[in-house]
Motif scaffolding. Structure first.
Motif, PDB file in Angstrom:
ATOM      1  N   ILE A  75       0.865  -1.200   0.144  1.00 11.71           N
ATOM      2  CA  ILE A  75       0.052  -0.102  -0.225  1.00 11.71           C
ATOM      3  C   ILE A  75       0.807   1.280  -0.126  1.00 11.71           C
ATOM      4  CG2 ILE A  75      -2.006  -1.258   1.052  1.00 11.71           C
ATOM      5  CD1 ILE A  75      -1.075   0.407   3.843  1.00 11.71           C
ATOM      6  N   GLY A  76       2.169   1.142  -0.019  1.00  8.29           N
ATOM      7  CA  GLY A  76       2.931   2.330  -0.095  1.00  8.29           C
ATOM      8  C   GLY A  76       4.358   1.968   0.639  1.00  8.29           C
ATOM      9  N   GLU A  77       5.053   3.039   1.092  1.00 11.02           N
ATOM     10  CA  GLU A  77       6.586   2.921   1.430  1.00 11.02           C
ATOM     11  C   GLU A  77       6.807   3.761   2.322  1.00 11.02           C
ATOM     12  OE1 GLU A  77       9.048   4.229  -2.012  1.00 11.02           O
ATOM     13  OE2 GLU A  77       7.826   3.173  -3.695  1.00 11.02           O
ATOM     14  N   VAL A  78       7.818   3.470   3.263  1.00 17.25           N
ATOM     15  CA  VAL A  78       8.188   4.540   4.406  1.00 17.25           C
ATOM     16  C   VAL A  78       9.766   4.262   4.651  1.00 17.25           C
ATOM     17  CG1 VAL A  78       7.744   2.610   6.368  1.00 17.25           C
ATOM     18  CG2 VAL A  78       7.619   5.116   6.864  1.00 17.25           C
ATOM     19  N   ASP A  79      10.461   4.955   5.341  1.00 16.65           N
ATOM     20  CA  ASP A  79      11.594   4.972   5.672  1.00 16.65           C
ATOM     21  C   ASP A  79      11.927   4.563   7.090  1.00 16.65           C
ATOM     22  OD1 ASP A  79      13.088   6.008   3.270  1.00 16.65           O
ATOM     23  OD2 ASP A  79      12.795   7.850   3.767  1.00 16.65           O
ATOM     24  N   ILE A  80      12.923   3.641   7.246  1.00 19.33           N
ATOM     25  CA  ILE A  80      13.158   3.392   8.698  1.00 19.33           C
ATOM     26  C   ILE A  80      14.422   3.963   8.861  1.00 19.33           C
ATOM     27  CG2 ILE A  80      14.004   1.329  10.264  1.00 19.33           C
ATOM     28  CD1 ILE A  80      12.548  -0.678   8.477  1.00 19.33           C
ATOM     29  N   VAL A  81      14.418   5.075   9.997  1.00 16.25           N
ATOM     30  CA  VAL A  81      15.375   5.960  10.244  1.00 16.25           C
ATOM     31  C   VAL A  81      16.198   5.606  11.557  1.00 16.25           C
ATOM     32  CG1 VAL A  81      14.205   7.891   8.880  1.00 16.25           C
ATOM     33  CG2 VAL A  81      13.964   7.567  11.387  1.00 16.25           C
ATOM     34  N   ASP A  82      15.560   4.909  12.495  1.00 19.30           N
ATOM     35  CA  ASP A  82      16.202   4.518  13.658  1.00 19.30           C
ATOM     36  C   ASP A  82      15.595   3.308  14.476  1.00 19.30           C
ATOM     37  OD1 ASP A  82      17.860   4.594  15.842  1.00 19.30           O
ATOM     38  OD2 ASP A  82      17.435   6.646  16.540  1.00 19.30           O
ATOM     39  N   CYS A  83      16.116   2.661  15.477  1.00 22.89           N
ATOM     40  CA  CYS A  83      15.591   1.687  16.002  1.00 22.89           C
ATOM     41  C   CYS A  83      15.902   1.869  17.704  1.00 22.89           C
ATOM     42  CB  CYS A  83      15.986   0.349  15.543  1.00 22.89           C
ATOM     43  SG  CYS A  83      15.449  -1.067  16.400  1.00 22.89           S
ATOM     44  N   VAL A  84      15.122   2.211  18.339  1.00 20.61           N
ATOM     45  CA  VAL A  84      15.332   2.538  19.923  1.00 20.61           C
ATOM     46  C   VAL A  84      14.414   1.727  20.801  1.00 20.61           C
ATOM     47  CG1 VAL A  84      16.177   4.536  19.002  1.00 20.61           C
ATOM     48  CG2 VAL A  84      13.700   4.557  19.809  1.00 20.61           C
ATOM     49  N   LEU A  85      14.590   2.063  21.969  1.00 26.95           N
ATOM     50  CA  LEU A  85      13.653   1.721  23.301  1.00 26.95           C
ATOM     51  C   LEU A  85      12.977   2.808  24.054  1.00 26.95           C
ATOM     52  CD1 LEU A  85      16.008  -0.996  25.000  1.00 26.95           C
ATOM     53  CD2 LEU A  85      14.237  -1.699  23.503  1.00 26.95           C
ATOM     54  N   ASN A  86      11.648   2.498  24.198  1.00 27.86           N
ATOM     55  CA  ASN A  86      11.124   3.628  24.798  1.00 27.86           C
ATOM     56  C   ASN A  86      11.016   4.887  24.134  1.00 27.86           C
ATOM     57  OD1 ASN A  86      10.304   1.391  26.595  1.00 27.86           O
ATOM     58  ND2 ASN A  86      11.448   2.499  28.307  1.00 27.86           N
ATOM     59  N   HIS A  87      10.579   4.975  22.969  1.00 30.92           N
ATOM     60  CA  HIS A  87      10.413   6.258  22.302  1.00 30.92           C
ATOM     61  C   HIS A  87       9.226   6.950  22.880  1.00 30.92           C
ATOM     62  CE1 HIS A  87       9.796   8.933  18.967  1.00 30.92           C
ATOM     63  NE2 HIS A  87      10.921   8.593  18.393  1.00 30.92           N
ATOM     64  N   THR A  88       9.342   8.182  22.623  1.00 29.61           N
ATOM     65  CA  THR A  88       8.229   9.023  23.229  1.00 29.61           C
ATOM     66  C   THR A  88       7.020   9.273  22.526  1.00 29.61           C
ATOM     67  OG1 THR A  88       9.344  10.956  22.109  1.00 29.61           O
ATOM     68  CG2 THR A  88       9.974  10.625  24.394  1.00 29.61           C
ATOM     69  N   SER A  89       7.001   8.424  21.250  1.00 29.69           N
ATOM     70  CA  SER A  89       5.735   8.567  20.556  1.00 29.69           C
ATOM     71  C   SER A  89       4.747   7.791  21.103  1.00 29.69           C
ATOM     72  CB  SER A  89       6.011   8.023  19.055  1.00 29.69           C
ATOM     73  OG  SER A  89       4.810   8.029  18.280  1.00 29.69           O
ATOM     74  N   VAL A  90       3.301   8.276  20.871  1.00 31.47           N
ATOM     75  CA  VAL A  90       2.236   7.701  21.471  1.00 31.47           C
ATOM     76  C   VAL A  90       2.125   6.388  20.989  1.00 31.47           C
ATOM     77  CG1 VAL A  90       0.882   9.729  21.902  1.00 31.47           C
ATOM     78  CG2 VAL A  90       0.397   8.717  19.841  1.00 31.47           C
ATOM     79  N   TRP A  91       2.812   6.108  19.889  1.00 27.84           N
ATOM     80  CA  TRP A  91       2.509   4.720  19.256  1.00 27.84           C
ATOM     81  C   TRP A  91       3.970   3.553  19.525  1.00 27.84           C
ATOM     82  CZ3 TRP A  91      -1.902   4.378  16.594  1.00 27.84           C
ATOM     83  CH2 TRP A  91      -2.540   5.595  16.526  1.00 27.84           C
ATOM     84  N   ALA A  92       4.471   4.039  20.539  1.00 27.15           N
ATOM     85  CA  ALA A  92       5.754   3.418  21.133  1.00 27.15           C
ATOM     86  C   ALA A  92       5.206   2.425  22.121  1.00 27.15           C
ATOM     87  CB  ALA A  92       6.858   4.062  21.301  1.00 27.15           C
ATOM     88  N   GLU A  93       5.512   1.062  21.878  1.00 29.79           N
ATOM     89  CA  GLU A  93       5.205   0.441  23.031  1.00 29.79           C
ATOM     90  C   GLU A  93       6.470   0.315  24.003  1.00 29.79           C
ATOM     91  OE1 GLU A  93       4.164  -3.745  22.511  1.00 29.79           O
ATOM     92  OE2 GLU A  93       3.072  -3.252  20.760  1.00 29.79           O
ATOM     93  N   GLN A  94       6.004   0.689  25.531  1.00 27.97           N
ATOM     94  CA  GLN A  94       7.041   0.969  26.571  1.00 27.97           C
ATOM     95  C   GLN A  94       7.318  -0.203  27.315  1.00 27.97           C
ATOM     96  OE1 GLN A  94       8.252   4.390  26.744  1.00 27.97           O
ATOM     97  NE2 GLN A  94       7.228   4.718  24.639  1.00 27.97           N
ATOM     98  N   MET A  95       8.912  -0.185  27.343  1.00 26.89           N
ATOM     99  CA  MET A  95       9.286  -1.236  28.384  1.00 26.89           C
ATOM    100  C   MET A  95       9.232  -0.613  30.012  1.00 26.89           C
ATOM    101  SD  MET A  95      12.098  -2.989  26.275  1.00 26.89           S
ATOM    102  CE  MET A  95      12.475  -4.268  27.644  1.00 26.89           C
ATOM    103  N   ALA A  96       9.055  -1.498  31.002  1.00 24.39           N
ATOM    104  CA  ALA A  96       9.074  -0.855  32.311  1.00 24.39           C
ATOM    105  C   ALA A  96      10.499  -0.716  32.762  1.00 24.39           C
ATOM    106  CB  ALA A  96       8.302  -2.003  33.163  1.00 24.39           C
TER     107      ALA A  96
END
Length: 151
Positions: A75-96
């Motif tokens: 359906i489209g394209e996107v760039d992967i620009v980073d891979c992190v833990l506990n990003h601040t985005s509302v879409w990021a699942e957080q680790m305790a």
């Protein structure tokens, strides 16, 4: 170009530029452009309050109805620009984590599975999806052919 299968509605949200994170249990060192593939099955999902607020504040009309989504298609394209833990985005699942009282450093709690937040940018939603495409686990290669927009 590499492709990644992402269940609906997440694939559509990413292609529209609404969802800027893809959560995975595995880390990737890959950086660059990928195809967004929407597989045949939908995800079991529930939006958080913060995610619902984002959906209501975007100019893009997003229907919470899987009948409107495209399946088995790129359906489209996107760039992967980073891979992190506990990003601040509302879409990021957080680790305790705990905070070290002496240093103030965040220390991940032992025993929990890792959730990697892949940071996405520069989404492109195709006007016409490439239909009848079967996906695969992890990254997979999709050969370009006539009809795929070039960037």
């Amino acid at each position: 170009m590499k492709a990644l299968s992402i269940k609906q509605p997440w694939a559509t949200l990413i292609a529209h530029g609404i969802k800027d994170i893809e959560n995975r249990t595995w880390r990737t060192k890959f950086r660059g452009r990928i195809y967004i593939h929407a597989p045949a099955k939908t995800a079991i999902y529930q939006f958080t309050d913060s995610q619902t607020d984002v959906l209501h504040s975007t100019p893009t009309i997003f229907r919470n109805n899987c009948d409107d989504h495209v399946f088995s298609a790129i359906i489209g394209e996107v760039d992967i620009v980073d891979c992190v833990l506990n990003h601040t985005s509302v879409w990021a699942e957080q680790m305790a984590y705990d905070v070290c009282p002496e240093t103030g450093m965040h220390i991940l709690r032992k025993g929990q599975p890792y959730v990697w937040n892949w940071v996405l940018a520069n989404p492109l939603l195709y006007d016409k999806p490439i239909e009848n495409v079967k996906g695969a686990l992890s990254f997979w290669e999709y050969a370009k052919f006539k009809g795929v927009p070039s960037l």
